[in-house]
Design a protein around this motif. Structure first.
Motif, PDB file in Angstrom:
ATOM      1  N   LYS A   1      20.910  23.896  72.975  1.00  0.00           N
ATOM      2  CA  LYS A   1      21.348  22.389  72.707  1.00  0.00           C
ATOM      3  C   LYS A   1      20.254  21.812  71.851  1.00  0.00           C
ATOM      4  O   LYS A   1      20.596  20.752  71.028  1.00  0.00           O
ATOM      5  CB  LYS A   1      21.256  21.728  74.106  1.00  0.00           C
ATOM      6  CG  LYS A   1      19.988  21.775  74.849  1.00  0.00           C
ATOM      7  CD  LYS A   1      20.102  21.228  76.400  1.00  0.00           C
ATOM      8  CE  LYS A   1      19.077  21.219  77.087  1.00  0.00           C
ATOM      9  NZ  LYS A   1      18.794  22.812  77.486  1.00  0.00           N
ATOM     10  N   SER A   2      19.022  22.191  71.774  1.00  0.00           N
ATOM     11  CA  SER A   2      17.924  21.565  71.058  1.00  0.00           C
ATOM     12  C   SER A   2      18.150  21.670  69.442  1.00  0.00           C
ATOM     13  O   SER A   2      17.745  20.697  68.648  1.00  0.00           O
ATOM     14  CB  SER A   2      16.477  21.925  71.207  1.00  0.00           C
ATOM     15  OG  SER A   2      16.378  23.238  71.150  1.00  0.00           O
ATOM     16  N   ALA A   3      18.934  22.687  69.062  1.00  0.00           N
ATOM     17  CA  ALA A   3      19.240  22.891  67.619  1.00  0.00           C
ATOM     18  C   ALA A   3      20.449  22.308  67.214  1.00  0.00           C
ATOM     19  O   ALA A   3      20.623  22.111  65.888  1.00  0.00           O
ATOM     20  CB  ALA A   3      19.250  24.286  67.516  1.00  0.00           C
TER      21      ALA A   3
ATOM     22  N   PRO B   1      19.869  18.688  64.649  1.00  0.00           N
ATOM     23  CA  PRO B   1      19.471  18.911  63.134  1.00  0.00           C
ATOM     24  C   PRO B   1      20.566  19.673  62.531  1.00  0.00           C
ATOM     25  O   PRO B   1      21.079  19.310  61.263  1.00  0.00           O
ATOM     26  CB  PRO B   1      18.425  19.819  63.257  1.00  0.00           C
ATOM     27  CG  PRO B   1      17.770  19.596  64.466  1.00  0.00           C
ATOM     28  CD  PRO B   1      18.851  19.160  65.504  1.00  0.00           C
ATOM     29  N   PHE B   2      21.426  20.471  63.131  1.00  0.00           N
ATOM     30  CA  PHE B   2      22.781  20.811  62.610  1.00  0.00           C
ATOM     31  C   PHE B   2      23.818  19.931  62.205  1.00  0.00           C
ATOM     32  O   PHE B   2      24.267  19.773  61.119  1.00  0.00           O
ATOM     33  CB  PHE B   2      23.485  21.934  63.644  1.00  0.00           C
ATOM     34  CG  PHE B   2      24.554  22.609  63.142  1.00  0.00           C
ATOM     35  CD1 PHE B   2      24.830  23.414  62.235  1.00  0.00           C
ATOM     36  CD2 PHE B   2      25.873  22.156  63.608  1.00  0.00           C
ATOM     37  CE1 PHE B   2      25.803  23.959  61.806  1.00  0.00           C
ATOM     38  CE2 PHE B   2      27.206  22.467  63.327  1.00  0.00           C
ATOM     39  CZ  PHE B   2      27.113  23.756  62.385  1.00  0.00           C
ATOM     40  N   PHE B   3      23.967  19.070  63.099  1.00  0.00           N
ATOM     41  CA  PHE B   3      24.860  17.981  62.845  1.00  0.00           C
ATOM     42  C   PHE B   3      24.637  16.803  61.838  1.00  0.00           C
ATOM     43  O   PHE B   3      25.220  16.232  61.176  1.00  0.00           O
ATOM     44  CB  PHE B   3      25.341  17.148  64.193  1.00  0.00           C
ATOM     45  CG  PHE B   3      26.185  18.002  65.058  1.00  0.00           C
ATOM     46  CD1 PHE B   3      27.295  18.714  64.803  1.00  0.00           C
ATOM     47  CD2 PHE B   3      25.854  17.964  66.562  1.00  0.00           C
ATOM     48  CE1 PHE B   3      27.999  19.406  65.652  1.00  0.00           C
ATOM     49  CE2 PHE B   3      26.492  18.806  67.585  1.00  0.00           C
ATOM     50  CZ  PHE B   3      27.660  19.630  67.003  1.00  0.00           C
TER      51      PHE B   3
ATOM     52  N   ARG C   1      16.522  24.620  58.406  1.00  0.00           N
ATOM     53  CA  ARG C   1      16.565  24.263  60.183  1.00  0.00           C
ATOM     54  C   ARG C   1      15.721  25.325  60.655  1.00  0.00           C
ATOM     55  O   ARG C   1      16.211  26.620  60.713  1.00  0.00           O
ATOM     56  CB  ARG C   1      17.839  24.103  60.560  1.00  0.00           C
ATOM     57  CG  ARG C   1      18.670  23.027  60.185  1.00  0.00           C
ATOM     58  CD  ARG C   1      19.803  22.506  60.754  1.00  0.00           C
ATOM     59  NE  ARG C   1      20.815  23.565  60.682  1.00  0.00           N
ATOM     60  CZ  ARG C   1      21.650  24.082  59.672  1.00  0.00           C
ATOM     61  NH1 ARG C   1      21.589  23.217  58.362  1.00  0.00           N
ATOM     62  NH2 ARG C   1      22.311  25.125  59.700  1.00  0.00           N
ATOM     63  N   THR C   2      14.314  24.951  60.997  1.00  0.00           N
ATOM     64  CA  THR C   2      13.472  26.225  61.313  1.00  0.00           C
ATOM     65  C   THR C   2      13.177  26.153  62.848  1.00  0.00           C
ATOM     66  O   THR C   2      12.888  25.286  63.462  1.00  0.00           O
ATOM     67  CB  THR C   2      11.857  25.893  60.558  1.00  0.00           C
ATOM     68  OG1 THR C   2      12.463  26.065  59.112  1.00  0.00           O
ATOM     69  CG2 THR C   2      11.298  27.098  61.047  1.00  0.00           C
TER      70      THR C   2
ATOM     71  N   GLU D   1      18.423  31.271  72.410  1.00  0.00           N
ATOM     72  CA  GLU D   1      19.851  31.182  73.265  1.00  0.00           C
ATOM     73  C   GLU D   1      20.600  30.963  72.185  1.00  0.00           C
ATOM     74  O   GLU D   1      21.179  29.883  71.938  1.00  0.00           O
ATOM     75  CB  GLU D   1      19.730  30.551  74.520  1.00  0.00           C
ATOM     76  CG  GLU D   1      19.464  29.165  74.346  1.00  0.00           C
ATOM     77  CD  GLU D   1      19.745  28.498  75.780  1.00  0.00           C
ATOM     78  OE1 GLU D   1      19.164  29.071  76.803  1.00  0.00           O
ATOM     79  OE2 GLU D   1      20.053  27.248  75.921  1.00  0.00           O
ATOM     80  N   MET D   2      21.212  31.975  71.574  1.00  0.00           N
ATOM     81  CA  MET D   2      22.253  31.671  70.570  1.00  0.00           C
ATOM     82  C   MET D   2      22.160  30.507  69.699  1.00  0.00           C
ATOM     83  O   MET D   2      23.148  29.693  69.709  1.00  0.00           O
ATOM     84  CB  MET D   2      23.623  31.527  71.675  1.00  0.00           C
ATOM     85  CG  MET D   2      24.086  32.598  72.601  1.00  0.00           C
ATOM     86  SD  MET D   2      24.319  34.169  71.912  1.00  0.00           S
ATOM     87  CE  MET D   2      25.868  33.675  70.821  1.00  0.00           C
ATOM     88  N   ARG D   3      21.291  30.686  68.972  1.00  0.00           N
ATOM     89  CA  ARG D   3      21.129  29.756  67.974  1.00  0.00           C
ATOM     90  C   ARG D   3      21.513  30.204  66.486  1.00  0.00           C
ATOM     91  O   ARG D   3      21.361  29.236  65.347  1.00  0.00           O
ATOM     92  CB  ARG D   3      19.696  29.294  67.758  1.00  0.00           C
ATOM     93  CG  ARG D   3      19.286  28.407  69.054  1.00  0.00           C
ATOM     94  CD  ARG D   3      18.033  28.682  69.577  1.00  0.00           C
ATOM     95  NE  ARG D   3      16.765  28.468  68.834  1.00  0.00           N
ATOM     96  CZ  ARG D   3      16.084  27.207  69.049  1.00  0.00           C
ATOM     97  NH1 ARG D   3      16.432  26.521  70.036  1.00  0.00           N
ATOM     98  NH2 ARG D   3      15.041  27.205  68.282  1.00  0.00           N
ATOM     99  N   TYR D   4      21.901  31.157  66.385  1.00  0.00           N
ATOM    100  CA  TYR D   4      22.482  31.811  65.049  1.00  0.00           C
ATOM    101  C   TYR D   4      23.334  30.819  64.282  1.00  0.00           C
ATOM    102  O   TYR D   4      24.611  30.287  65.047  1.00  0.00           O
ATOM    103  CB  TYR D   4      23.251  33.182  65.130  1.00  0.00           C
ATOM    104  CG  TYR D   4      22.357  34.218  65.676  1.00  0.00           C
ATOM    105  CD1 TYR D   4      21.686  34.911  64.929  1.00  0.00           C
ATOM    106  CD2 TYR D   4      22.344  34.427  67.156  1.00  0.00           C
ATOM    107  CE1 TYR D   4      20.523  35.728  65.549  1.00  0.00           C
ATOM    108  CE2 TYR D   4      21.588  35.686  67.551  1.00  0.00           C
ATOM    109  CZ  TYR D   4      20.621  36.216  66.660  1.00  0.00           C
ATOM    110  OH  TYR D   4      19.971  37.087  67.168  1.00  0.00           O
ATOM    111  N   GLY D   5      23.224  30.343  63.151  1.00  0.00           N
ATOM    112  CA  GLY D   5      23.932  29.466  62.412  1.00  0.00           C
ATOM    113  C   GLY D   5      23.600  28.036  62.540  1.00  0.00           C
ATOM    114  O   GLY D   5      23.523  27.162  61.677  1.00  0.00           O
ATOM    115  N   LEU D   6      23.061  27.488  63.992  1.00  0.00           N
ATOM    116  CA  LEU D   6      22.589  26.450  64.120  1.00  0.00           C
ATOM    117  C   LEU D   6      21.166  26.093  63.340  1.00  0.00           C
ATOM    118  O   LEU D   6      20.897  25.288  62.651  1.00  0.00           O
ATOM    119  CB  LEU D   6      22.314  25.967  65.408  1.00  0.00           C
ATOM    120  CG  LEU D   6      23.529  25.974  66.410  1.00  0.00           C
ATOM    121  CD1 LEU D   6      23.126  25.561  67.755  1.00  0.00           C
ATOM    122  CD2 LEU D   6      24.442  24.892  65.851  1.00  0.00           C
TER     123      LEU D   6
END
Length: 348
Positions: free
Chosen positions: A92-94, A97-99, A105-106, A111-116
């Motif tokens: 959720k923390s990523a 910045p994605f939106f 975005r570093t 947990e499942m942050r691929y793409g974000l």
């Protein structure tokens, strides 16, 4: 370059994250750094000159609320950030910045942050044993930094500045004795009593310090107030006037200022310990089950006392009142010896 940092949600982690901000400014002097964090962090962020502004995170710790994170991201898109650093490891923390469509975005792989995250780092915990090293490593290109030994030395540790006028005003506002040197105690700790030095040890140390001419000030949250009262109750009747229980009576901003006014601080492993270290106060840090091998106080004026090794995931010890035996075994005399190496007695 405009940078958005998604900051931590705990006091100690927020303090250690300042090393990243200091490093980013050293590497990119023209960088404008905004930090998104819970509103309570503002008193800390406002004392970090590297931070342009604190952006309030309105969502509670643990709340997913994807739609609200999308709204926040779209709102922040107008700020034109070039880079984002995501310090928590959660999915959720990523999202924000994605939106916000921030180009780079570093963060560490969590947990499942691929793409974000499109600058995703794989963490070798043995290569970066300290949390502060993990924060600082994000400031550099991942092809450059493979372990803590690759980081430029010395690391830029957290530093908070408080003006003398602020200290005097706070001392006066809380009715403390301006002519009597002050030792701060931080007897609380999150996650249960196992991380706490026993209140009766704090009381014994307070009595000795008061007998030597100090005043003792107790810091903490409202839930630490009863511990402070236990310490007060153990003191001699004529000594209680020289010990103030401010646990639950100060805002974070006021606690920061008063800690800066202390001649020394004695603390459990807690967020206030990291604040005292960043204020460069002589500090005795007391560790039990938690380990200074990961989050030590970052100060040359800090002394760590710990009698065991390794990390022990325990929130309540087996001894009376939930204390951990390793902390019970740290005697007030041992702490007093460390204090005497850090600051002289009044009048000496």
């Amino acid at each position: 370059m405009k940078i958005l940092v998604i900051g931590p949600s705990w006091v100690g982690d927020m303090m250690m994250s300042q090393s990243l901000y200091r490093t980013l400014k050293a590497e990119h002097p023209d960088a404008v750094i905004d930090v998104m964090a819970p509103a309570w962090c503002r008193p800390l962020l406002s004392r970090m000159p590297e931070v342009n502004q604190a952006v309030a995170m309105p969502l509670g710790h643990g709340a997913l609320e994807i739609a609200e994170r999308r709204r926040l991201g779209k709102m922040l898109k107008a700020n034109g950030y070039d880079r984002a650093f995501v310090l928590p490891n959660s999915f959720k923390s990523a999202l924000i910045p994605f939106f916000a469509d921030i180009p780079r975005r570093t963060g560490w792989r969590g947990e499942m942050r691929y793409g974000l995250l499109n600058d995703l780092r794989k963490l070798d915990k043995s290569a970066f044993p300290l949390m502060v090293q993990r924060y600082v490593a994000l400031a550099y290109d991942k092809t450059r930094i493979h372990s803590a030994s690759d980081l430029p030395q010395p690391l830029l540790w957290p530093q908070l500045a408080v003006q003398d006028a602020e200290k005097q005003a706070a001392i006066s506002a809380f009715g403390l004795a301006s002519g009597r040197p002050m030792i701060g105690f931080c007897p609380g700790a999150e996650f249960g009593p196992a991380k706490r030095w026993p209140h009766y040890h704090y009381a014994t140390l307070a009595q000795r310090l008061i007998d030597q001419g100090y005043q003792v000030v107790l810091f903490g949250s409202a839930k630490d107030h009863d511990t402070g009262q236990q310490i007060l109750a153990t003191l001699a009747d004529d000594s209680r006037q020289h010990c103030r229980n401010l646990a639950g009576e100060t805002q974070l901003e006021q606690a920061v200022i008063l800690l800066a006014a202390c001649d020394a601080v004695v603390s459990n492993d807690s967020g206030l310990m990291h604040i005292a270290a960043a204020l460069n106060r002589p500090l005795v840090a007391l560790y039990g089950p938690s380990s200074p091998d990961f989050t030590p106080p970052l100060s040359d004026k800090a002394r760590v006392i710990r009698l065991i090794t390794g990390y022990h995931k325990v929130r309540k010890g087996d001894a009376d009142e939930g204390y951990h035996q390793s902390l019970i075994d740290i005697t007030p005399e041992r702490v007093m010896t460390e204090l005497e190496t850090l600051c002289p007695r009044p009048g000496v």
